[in-house]
Design an enzyme around this catalytic site. Structure first.
Site, mmCIF file in Angstrom:
data_model
loop_
_atom_site.group_PDB
_atom_site.id
_atom_site.type_symbol
_atom_site.label_atom_id
_atom_site.label_comp_id
_atom_site.label_asym_id
_atom_site.label_seq_id
_atom_site.Cartn_x
_atom_site.Cartn_y
_atom_site.Cartn_z
ATOM 1 N N HIS A 147 0.492 -1.016 0.319
ATOM 2 C CA HIS A 147 -0.277 0.097 -0.297
ATOM 3 C C HIS A 147 0.565 1.199 -0.228
ATOM 4 O O HIS A 147 1.914 1.169 0.488
ATOM 5 C CB HIS A 147 -0.619 0.027 1.545
ATOM 6 C CG HIS A 147 -1.542 -0.496 1.305
ATOM 7 N ND1 HIS A 147 -3.223 -1.303 -0.022
ATOM 8 C CD2 HIS A 147 -2.321 -2.197 1.833
ATOM 9 C CE1 HIS A 147 -4.006 -2.106 -0.001
ATOM 10 N NE2 HIS A 147 -3.382 -2.515 1.378
ATOM 11 N N CYS A 204 -0.525 2.517 -3.877
ATOM 12 C CA CYS A 204 -1.289 3.711 -4.568
ATOM 13 C C CYS A 204 -0.573 5.217 -3.733
ATOM 14 O O CYS A 204 0.406 5.000 -3.670
ATOM 15 C CB CYS A 204 -2.156 4.069 -3.705
ATOM 16 S SG CYS A 204 -3.411 2.850 -4.918
#
Length: 392
Positions: free
Chosen positions: A235, A278
């Site tokens: 992430h 991301c």
């Protein structure tokens, strides 16, 4: 008989054969300047359900471009060695004698070869990063799947395996560290950046090496070769990658851990960072584009920030997409493009430009243009970086 008439008479047979690898023949036609970049992008993204439909569109495009292009296309089918080996059945079709294509020139080092068309500038050996060590170097994959808050990045193991397979094919030792917190990631990066002598990584890092069928504990000490690859799968937030504890490690810190120093084994050598994470929470949308037209390091020292390339799955502020089974758009595209283009001698920047284009054409929604992704490449490489497949 004209070339166009010859192509028309043999159209069905040629199309049936070329359906065997439509993407390959499209790339070959584009590389030989038979279609424009705009035509290439349009043909690559046409909405056809099967391979035959794509090949029909390509052949129709060639025929509509006139006699000379038809002749060049027929010559390409008969004289290009890659095409002949990929589509051996073409030899069963009776075509007129072909004009010989320009022979490629070969630029070779002791461990790699680059093949270039005669119309392209031949690079000097000083313009290429030398990749002569065996193995070429280390490929470190930091794969964060299971987070302390209970979230799971499904599909990330698929990305890790794809990266390990392709970089092993390119001559690297592929290593993986899985599920590391921020502090563990920083410790691992520090250890690899300071690695000079043959050494085994500390047990607490839980480093595993790709064996060809899976990841197992390394049996041989590690040392840096002529290049270093670092793949971070996790992430992320703007400008950072998250550890499994959700604490961020800045991308700037990651790359600067490998700054050039007098002691570093990687000084003057290429360091490539591939980041699947991301960079925010926004979702990109697309816009419809209509009628778009295409328009030596001489000193005795190098900057400390030199020889680094960072490719990120998305631009700042936006999410990037990952399939729970098939892996992420970005990493899977990187692996696919490396496999297809490294054997052709294409350099890494050119390959990553194709990755950018490939990712940009994908859709994350049934409504075209609603959810898009744009990967990004930043670099301060001083030379051309070319990876060649290694057959053991």
């Amino acid at each position: 008989m004209s070339a166009k008439d010859t192509l028309r008479r043999n159209k069905t047979g040629i199309q049936t054969i070329l359906c065997g690898d439509r993407k390959f023949i499209l790339d070959k036609v584009f590389e030989n300047d038979l279609i424009t970049p705009r035509e290439y992008n349009n043909l690559k993204s046409i909405n056809k359900e099967d391979d035959e439909g794509h090949v029909v569109e390509l052949v129709d495009k060639i025929m509509n471009k006139g006699e000379e292009t038809c002749r060049d296309f027929l010559d390409l089918l008969q004289t290009d060695e890659d095409i002949k080996s990929t589509f051996p059945s073409l030899s069963n079709i009776q075509l007129p004698g072909a004009r010989p294509l320009p022979r490629p020139v070969q630029v070779s080092s002791s461990h790699s070869e680059v093949f270039l068309g005669q119309d392209k500038k031949r690079p000097k050996m000083d313009d290429l990063y030398p990749l002569n060590s065996q193995p070429v170097g280390l490929c470190l994959i930091m794969n964060n799947v299971n987070f302390t808050d209970g979230s799971v990045r499904r599909g990330s193991d698929k990305d890790a395996q794809s990266l390990a397979e392709v970089f092993s094919e390119l001559g690297f030792r592929a290593l993986m560290c899985k599920d590391q917190t921020k502090d563990q990631m920083e410790q691992t990066l520090t250890w690899f950046s300071s690695l000079n002598d043959h050494a085994l990584p500390p047990q607490e890092f839980r480093v595993e090496e790709w064996s060809g069928t899976g990841f197992t504990e390394p049996q041989q000490p590690l040392n840096h070769g002529d290049a270093f690859i670092c793949c971070l799968l996790s992430h992320g937030v703007k400008g950072a990658v998250l550890g499994t504890d959700r604490n961020p490690v800045s991308i700037k810190h990651i790359t600067r851990s490998f700054r050039a120093t007098e002691q570093s084994a990687l000084t003057g050598k290429p360091k490539v960072f591939l980041i699947q994470a991301c960079q925010g929470k926004d979702e990109q949308c697309g816009v419809l584009v209509k009628d778009l037209e295409e328009d030596n390091c001489g000193g005795g020292s190098i900057p400390v920030e030199a020889d680094v390339l960072v490719a990120i799955s998305t631009v700042e502020d936006y999410v990037s997409f990952r399939h729970r089974i098939d892996g992420s758009w970005f990493i899977q595209s990187v692996c696919q493009q490396l496999r297809e283009r490294c054997p052709r001698g294409e350099d890494l920047l050119t390959i990553l430009t194709h990755v950018n284009n490939d990712v940009s054409q994908k859709e994350a929604s049934s409504q075209p243009g609603e959810k898009k992704q744009m990967s990004e490449v930043r670099f301060n490489l001083r030379k051309t970086l070319v990876f060649s497949p290694h057959h053991t």
